[in-house]
Design an enzyme around this catalytic site. Structure first.
Site, PDB file in Angstrom:
ATOM      1  N   GLY A  52       0.813  -1.207   0.000  1.00 21.42           N
ATOM      2  CA  GLY A  52       0.000   0.000   0.000  1.00 21.42           C
ATOM      3  C   GLY A  52       0.847   1.258   0.000  1.00 21.42           C
TER       4      GLY A  52
ATOM      5  N   GLY B  94      -7.115  -8.327  -6.138  1.00 27.14           N
ATOM      6  CA  GLY B  94      -5.788  -8.243  -6.732  1.00 27.14           C
ATOM      7  C   GLY B  94      -4.937  -9.421  -6.309  1.00 27.14           C
ATOM      8  N   ARG B  95      -3.628  -9.199  -6.212  1.00 29.52           N
ATOM      9  CA  ARG B  95      -2.708 -10.300  -5.889  1.00 29.52           C
ATOM     10  C   ARG B  95      -3.074 -10.989  -4.576  1.00 29.52           C
ATOM     11  NH1 ARG B  95       0.741  -6.166  -7.662  1.00 29.52           N
ATOM     12  NH2 ARG B  95       2.059  -6.671  -9.456  1.00 29.52           N
TER      13      ARG B  95
ATOM     14  N   ARG C 269      -6.841  -2.281   4.742  1.00 33.53           N
ATOM     15  CA  ARG C 269      -6.516  -1.088   5.509  1.00 33.53           C
ATOM     16  C   ARG C 269      -7.663  -0.818   6.482  1.00 33.53           C
ATOM     17  NH1 ARG C 269      -2.079  -1.792   4.331  1.00 33.53           N
ATOM     18  NH2 ARG C 269      -0.540  -0.426   3.315  1.00 33.53           N
TER      19      ARG C 269
ATOM     20  N   HIS D 100      -1.821  -5.967  13.131  1.00 37.09           N
ATOM     21  CA  HIS D 100      -1.292  -5.738  11.777  1.00 37.09           C
ATOM     22  C   HIS D 100      -0.023  -6.566  11.537  1.00 37.09           C
ATOM     23  CE1 HIS D 100      -1.150  -2.571   8.314  1.00 37.09           C
ATOM     24  NE2 HIS D 100      -0.830  -3.781   7.898  1.00 37.09           N
ATOM     25  N   ILE D 101      -0.185  -7.883  11.579  1.00 35.85           N
ATOM     26  CA  ILE D 101       0.954  -8.784  11.423  1.00 35.85           C
ATOM     27  C   ILE D 101       0.907  -9.570  10.122  1.00 35.85           C
ATOM     28  CG2 ILE D 101       1.331  -9.025  13.905  1.00 35.85           C
ATOM     29  CD1 ILE D 101      -0.114 -11.774  13.694  1.00 35.85           C
TER      30      ILE D 101
END
Length: 284
Positions: free
Chosen positions: A51, A139-140, A224, A273-274
């Site tokens: 991001g 996406g990916r 996010r 957020h790992i």
């Protein structure tokens, strides 16, 4: 680090590496004042993330315009597409399983002594087999997560994205593109968010969105935090009319305060957020 402190740290820098312990930390924002403080010799801003919502591209363009040399763009911006795809996809699968099978409640029960004699109704969760899995953004990372979840024999994979993903609609994924977000929410038993944070997706999941979700559905966010309105999510999880549980690896803000109402809910699993936190990804 904070804006003022960051501006004091960058003068004279030739490059800024966002996310490095040795330089600029996520989620520090690289904006006009930071670029101006760095100086005209700055050549590159690169982020240890896929991001780039923390980089002000309008400021980058303005910075280039002020010091253009023979029309050549001098400030380059880099990020890490595909470096952390596998790690994020694996974490997405883990959150799906942990949330669907009520790991937060189960761990608490085992630790507190609430685990008593066996009962057929004790901590009954949901399995993925024959469920419809919905992906917002494909996406990916979304496709890699879907590929891994295929092993659990879901009935359907449905995605919503601004443009079709033809390769994802063929074997081995066989994903269907929903006409719009509402169409996806109406059928998805699990909704996995992996889209980018842009103006159009900020608080995309709000009171109206949650009301449109299928009763008993589960929300997973590995994208996010600001894509989800956390106050509205709390209300949706508390009343239980539609959303049964949520698994979040990202929040808004980060860290999420320990006294935030979501932290108190047994049906909301929050990770710090790992998603990219593997040795392999860090080395890459």
């Amino acid at each position: 680090m904070g804006g003022a402190e960051l501006q004091k740290a960058v003068p004279g820098a030739a490059g800024l590496l966002v996310g490095s312990l040795l330089c600029v930390l996520l989620p520090d924002r690289v904006d006009g004042p930071v670029l101006a403080a760095a100086g005209r010799q700055l050549r590159v801003v690169s982020t240890v993330s896929v991001g780039t919502d923390h980089i002000d591209f309008a400021a980058v363009r303005a910075f280039d315009g002020e010091r253009a040399f023979d029309g050549e763009r001098r400030l380059q911006v880099g990020h890490t597409p595909d470096v952390l795809t596998a790690a994020c996809a694996e974490l997405g699968v883990a959150l799906v399983l942990a949330t669907a099978r009520r790991f937060k409640e189960a761990i608490a029960a085992a630790a507190s002594g609430a685990w008593a004699a066996w009962s057929p109704t004790f901590l009954v969760g949901a399995q993925l087999q024959r469920k419809t899995l919905g992906f917002v953004g494909f996406g990916r990372i979304g496709q890699a997560t879907a590929a891994r979840l295929r092993a659990f024999e879901p009935a359907r994979l449905v995605y919503w994205a601004p443009s079709p993903k033809p390769a994802a609609e063929r074997a081995p994924l066989f994903a269907e593109r929903a006409a719009n977000l509402a169409a996806l929410l109406a059928v998805a038993d699990l909704v996995i968010v992996s889209c980018s944070l842009v103006a159009e997706t900020r608080h995309l999941f709000n009171a109206d969105t949650f009301a449109a979700m299928k009763k008993g559905s589960i929300l997973i966010n590995i994208a996010r935090g600001a894509i989800v309105n956390h106050d509205h999510l709390f209300e949706a999880l508390k009343n239980g009319n539609t959303v049964a549980a949520a698994g979040l690896d990202v929040t808004d803000p980060e860290p999420l305060p320990v006294d935030h109402p979501l932290q108190s809910l047994p049906n909301c699993l929050i990770l710090p957020h790992i998603s990219s936190a593997t040795l392999e990804t860090r080395e890459a």
